[in-house]
Enzyme design. Structure first.
Site, PDB file in Angstrom:
ATOM      1  N   VAL A  61       0.699  -1.374  -0.105  1.00  0.00           N
ATOM      2  CA  VAL A  61      -0.117  -0.050  -0.060  1.00  0.00           C
ATOM      3  C   VAL A  61       0.801   1.254   0.053  1.00  0.00           C
ATOM      4  O   VAL A  61       1.839   1.261   0.600  1.00  0.00           O
ATOM      5  CB  VAL A  61      -1.031  -0.026   1.119  1.00  0.00           C
ATOM      6  CG1 VAL A  61      -1.833   1.311   1.075  1.00  0.00           C
ATOM      7  CG2 VAL A  61      -1.760  -1.315   1.322  1.00  0.00           C
ATOM      8  N   CYS A  62       0.851   2.110  -1.049  1.00  0.00           N
ATOM      9  CA  CYS A  62       1.479   3.418  -0.796  1.00  0.00           C
ATOM     10  C   CYS A  62       2.862   3.120  -0.953  1.00  0.00           C
ATOM     11  O   CYS A  62       3.426   2.565  -1.906  1.00  0.00           O
ATOM     12  CB  CYS A  62       0.871   4.100   0.124  1.00  0.00           C
ATOM     13  SG  CYS A  62       1.335   6.081   0.152  1.00  0.00           S
TER      14      CYS A  62
END
Length: 310
Positions: free
Chosen positions: A109-110
């Protein structure tokens, strides 16, 4: 079969990057889809970007090919450092590589894409990250195929998402892959979230796109269609499930789903499931039978209509 989800945490981890996917898998577990969540770090106490300290284990759980290893994002300086300090020791990167090599799925994520890139798992693969970090990731890892402005990508059991709330979309996509889109729709509805469509991936389905309304009657009918979309479902059966007349259901369904009839909704689910099967090597005839059509002619017509509508 219980699936283990291991989150690899680093100092400065963003709470929502972690909590969003964890909530999805935790909610799925509450509905009877067995998930076992683990939190691993190189040190037991992990400070978050928002100031809340987190407690993690330092011993890896035993992971198998059906399990998931996910790296949430962390606070990145603005602008990103030209040569960022290493966030993972070699043992953590080895764990990422070993899990993928053994047939497991890894996800980020990210800024977590940095960990996958450092492990060499983005080389030659499509990936994404937060829009503020895409240029930096592409510059420092030129073998990674950075895709811009999408919610998430999947490539050979490597799943990356854009960041923050898109981690929820990523997790719903994985739940749909494991247990079917009805399970993902059930989780999304319970979490009161709307899983957006990824422009480059066939993200989970119409079950999610048409679940952002608040009409409980229509939701009950959709629950039935979601679970039995490959079966004949007369309007009278659907109306009885919703406790309303056929005419009332048709009007309410169209209002809640922006113009769809129950039949059109069911056909959309069938086509999307067939597309997934065809994408995994099934013939159009086999896919048509699997989703409830007598032969491939109707599927071909509906696929053509979907393409022209899009």
């Amino acid at each position: 079969m219980t699936r283990r989800i291991a989150f690899l945490l680093v100092p400065g981890v963003h709470l929502l990057d972690l909590a969003g996917p964890a909530q999805v898998f935790g909610t799925a577990g509450a509905f009877g889809y067995p998930y076992e969540l683990h939190y691993v770090a190189e040190r037991e106490l992990v400070p978050s970007a928002q100031g809340l300290p987190l407690q993690a284990g330092t011993v890896w759980p035993e992971l198998g090919p059906d399990d998931l290893l996910i790296v949430p994002g962390w606070l990145v300086p603005d602008p990103p450092a030209v040569t960022p300090l290493p966030l993972f020791d070699p043992a953590s990167l080895d764990a990422l590589r070993a899990h993928h090599a053994a047939g497991g799925t890894v996800a980020s994520v990210c800024a977590g894409a940095e960990a996958l890139a450092a492990a060499g798992l983005l080389d030659g693969r499509r990936c994404t990250t937060h829009h503020d970090l895409q240029d930096d990731l592409a510059h420092r890892y030129p073998r990674a195929q950075v895709v811009r402005d999408v919610l998430f990508t999947t490539d050979d059991r490597v799943v990356t998402s854009a960041g923050i709330a898109s981690g929820i979309d990523l997790a719903l996509h994985l739940v749909a892959g494991h247990h079917g889109p009805a399970a993902a729709a059930q989780v999304a509805r319970d979490m009161v979230v709307y899983a957006r469509r990824n422009g480059h991936e066939p993200q989970s389905s119409a079950m999610l796109r048409h679940r952002s309304h608040l009409d409980d009657t229509v939701h009950r009918v959709q629950d039935l269609i979601d679970a039995r979309f490959a079966e004949p479902l007369p309007l009278s059966v659907l109306a009885a499930a919703g406790g309303v007349s056929e005419r009332t259901l048709t009007r309410a369904f169209a209002r809640a789903t922006t113009g769809l009839t129950p039949l059109r909704y069911q056909q959309t689910l069938r086509v999307e499931r067939a597309e997934l099967l065809i994408g995994h090597g099934a013939t159009i005839e086999a896919a048509a039978r699997e989703v409830g059509f007598d032969d491939a002619r109707m599927l071909r017509r509906l696929r053509s209509r979907t393409t022209s509508d899009g």
